[in-house]
Design a protein around this motif. Sequence first.
Motif, mmCIF file in Angstrom:
data_model
loop_
_atom_site.group_PDB
_atom_site.id
_atom_site.type_symbol
_atom_site.label_atom_id
_atom_site.label_comp_id
_atom_site.label_asym_id
_atom_site.label_seq_id
_atom_site.Cartn_x
_atom_site.Cartn_y
_atom_site.Cartn_z
ATOM 1 N N THR A 33 -8.405 21.579 -12.683
ATOM 2 C CA THR A 33 -7.290 21.235 -13.803
ATOM 3 C C THR A 33 -6.703 22.740 -13.936
ATOM 4 O O THR A 33 -7.600 23.698 -14.085
ATOM 5 C CB THR A 33 -8.062 20.548 -15.014
ATOM 6 N N ASP A 83 -5.779 25.466 -16.718
ATOM 7 C CA ASP A 83 -6.117 25.678 -18.161
ATOM 8 C C ASP A 83 -5.122 26.864 -18.431
ATOM 9 O O ASP A 83 -4.341 27.604 -17.927
ATOM 10 C CB ASP A 83 -7.497 26.682 -18.158
ATOM 11 N N ASP A 125 -3.372 27.866 -26.307
ATOM 12 C CA ASP A 125 -3.022 26.647 -25.945
ATOM 13 C C ASP A 125 -1.671 26.446 -25.108
ATOM 14 O O ASP A 125 -0.779 27.520 -25.155
ATOM 15 C CB ASP A 125 -3.250 25.332 -26.934
#
Length: 457
Positions: A215, A217, A435
């Motif tokens: 995945t 990040d 984020d």
Amino acid sequence: LKCTGSQVNVIRGDCLLRLALCLWQANMSNLIFEDADDILSEEEEEREYSRKELLASNPFALVAWSKRRLRYMALFDVENWFEQLQDFTFPTAVATVTWDEAIAVMHFYQEGTCKHHGKITDDDEQAIAQLRCKIDALFLQLRSGTSEHPGFFVRLGPRSPKDAPMQSSEPHADLPPSRACLCGLSKARLIAALNASAYQLEFEKQSGQSSDSGTADACDVLRCFQDVCLSLLRVTTSAEALQLLLSSSRVMQDISHTRDKGNRGWSMSVVAREWDPDVSLGREFRTFVVAGNVVAISQYDDQLAYPYVVNNTEQIVTAIIDCLRLAKPKLDELSFATANMAIVVDVLVTPAPLPSSPWPAKVIELTPFGPMTGASLFQWNSDRRILQGGKDLFGDLDDCERKCPPGSLSMPSNVDEQIISGIPFRYNLHHKPFDWQHLHAYWEDYVRLAPPSILSK
């Protein structure tokens, strides 16, 4: 910003971040820089200061954007120390920037980046041509007759244009191509750099040099974007150098503030330095130096964690201490190592060429001690005593600690501190929370232009 009920129901966090960036650019576009609480008398702003007076300044008491503060900060510009520290830093060449050249840089920024119309004049175009000739001469000086060269890093004024590669250039349609081609990096160039990074990441994965977590990040993508941005700061021609300098809000801000203080005492330089492929954010360290001695060290990047740092703390600290110990006599020549003098030194540390060799370190730049310089993983208020080596250098330490007691601001959970050879060394043990919302806000063009292989796996 006025919003009525039906116009705005919800403003997402990333929109607010983008709004802040847009307002900053608008502020830059209109050259509005003011601090209503810090207004100095006309007499104070008219006078000039000796080097001795400036060195005796309390950096925590200098009024924002005042002449004294700007002149104090200018003491640390590369052109004012590179000759003394030539054995400890990168090969450097410098040329003076004239008042007219600085105005031309501003006008190109206003029209190329801020999309104003009618700012660039024929005189500006001639001034930029003169500046380009100076940059060519600096490159020739650094090449020293060799046909192969790693490239160059350029800056104009106190700071580098490291913000310029963060966005693609889209000058307005009426700007002639001869001018538009100098106003920032094209979308095609950003795409090429991002594709090259994606290819390199895939090669490392296939060859087993990196692991594939499956995945993407946000912090991993951030590191990739930072590496691409750094690579785009490497230039080989004066045209590439101007593309960075003419589209940097940092350069624009420094010129405008310096111009605000008038033509008298005007001093600004364009600086070319030899590119070092070993330079990366993970190898740069902010070092706090008092009386010529290292008193604290922080990882420069306050966002990401680097295994290189986490696994080699003693070697890194030892390399920095040894480098600045050898450089101390030269710092003393500059009056930067006197008993009550504090400075900040950014240092590059690279692995030893041989297992038994000491780790080499180089001075990247000198910067002022105090709030005009970021403290990285320290805090200027609650960590003042640490950063001043336990000394009350400016006669205000007790007052500072009454307002913000030592330790009142705890270290974030991702930060670790080791005491090595008596020196506190702070570094990120884990990534700072970051984020996708922040990524979209601060790296909008990169997210939009990056190949899918970077953004997802």
